[in-house]
Design a protein around this motif. Structure first.
Motif, PDB file in Angstrom:
ATOM      1  N   GLU A   1       0.930  -1.032  -0.126  1.00  0.00           N
ATOM      2  CA  GLU A   1       0.167  -0.008  -0.146  1.00  0.00           C
ATOM      3  C   GLU A   1       0.712   1.286  -0.216  1.00  0.00           C
ATOM      4  O   GLU A   1       0.421   2.536  -0.251  1.00  0.00           O
ATOM      5  CB  GLU A   1      -0.969  -0.002   1.231  1.00  0.00           C
TER       6      GLU A   1
ATOM      7  N   THR B   1       0.962   2.254  -3.647  1.00  0.00           N
ATOM      8  CA  THR B   1      -0.132   2.807  -4.523  1.00  0.00           C
ATOM      9  C   THR B   1      -0.694   4.075  -3.576  1.00  0.00           C
ATOM     10  O   THR B   1      -1.097   4.908  -4.331  1.00  0.00           O
ATOM     11  CB  THR B   1      -1.364   1.804  -4.474  1.00  0.00           C
TER      12      THR B   1
ATOM     13  N   TYR C   1      -1.288   7.125  -5.818  1.00  0.00           N
ATOM     14  CA  TYR C   1      -2.335   7.666  -6.186  1.00  0.00           C
ATOM     15  C   TYR C   1      -2.704   9.228  -5.453  1.00  0.00           C
ATOM     16  O   TYR C   1      -3.366  10.138  -6.103  1.00  0.00           O
ATOM     17  CB  TYR C   1      -3.534   6.904  -5.490  1.00  0.00           C
TER      18      TYR C   1
ATOM     19  N   ASP D   1      -8.336   3.546  -4.075  1.00  0.00           N
ATOM     20  CA  ASP D   1      -7.772   2.386  -4.046  1.00  0.00           C
ATOM     21  C   ASP D   1      -8.893   1.431  -3.571  1.00  0.00           C
ATOM     22  O   ASP D   1      -8.688   0.019  -3.890  1.00  0.00           O
ATOM     23  CB  ASP D   1      -6.365   2.401  -2.876  1.00  0.00           C
TER      24      ASP D   1
END
Length: 175
Positions: A92, A95, A99, A126
């Motif tokens: 995570e 991402t 993002y 997400d």
């Protein structure tokens, strides 16, 4: 083991436990994910095009890698909370930053509302992408997806992409 044409016991010469084997697979997937996400997020496309590409990648990746998505779903469940924390920290972090960066750039460009926190927006995007992945790979989520979107949803990728993107635009797009 079958794909590598070796016995299961041979695998354990390289991996002490199933968890070690799984984490090696996850890290391989993470490096591939990082390349794909970075390529999309660091492109010159506007933020909505980036989001559309991420949705398409999530659908296609999930179809091609059902076993990996199912493993991810299983290993990140509450029954594996220590493993879930480790995977979340590894995966995570890639991402979330990508993002968040895309959303901030969208805000600076006037494409994304500025009254939305980039971190929260990244988290919610997400979650949508993760749910899409599970919906194309995991039996329970597949059934849920069909109940909500129709029995033929898996033959209607354009419909799915358009509606997911429309939903995201309604939430994030600057007026």
């Amino acid at each position: 083991a079958k794909k590598a044409e070796v016995s299961v016991s041979s695998l354990y010469k390289y991996f002490d436990t199933k968890t070690d084997l799984f984490l090696t697979s996850v890290h391989y997937g993470i490096s591939n994910l990082e390349v794909i996400v970075d390529g999309i997020v660091n492109s010159c496309d506007d933020v909505m095009i980036k989001l559309e590409k991420l949705i398409r990648v999530a659908i296609e990746f999930s179809r091609r890698n059902k076993v990996l998505i199912k493993l991810y779903n299983e290993f990140t469940s509450e029954s594996n909370s220590e493993l879930a924390k480790k995977i979340a920290a590894d995966m995570e972090s890639i991402t979330s930053q990508a993002y968040k960066q895309a959303i901030i750039e969208g805000q600076v460009a006037g494409e994304i509302r500025t009254d939305i926190d980039p971190g929260m927006a990244a988290f919610l995007v997400d979650n949508l992408l993760m749910n899409i992945q599970f919906s194309y790979a995991c039996d329970y989520y597949c059934e849920r997806y069909k109940i909500y979107a129709g029995e033929d949803i898996f033959q209607k990728d354009e419909f799915a992409v358009e509606n997911i993107l429309r939903f995201i635009k309604a939430a994030l797009k600057s007026k």
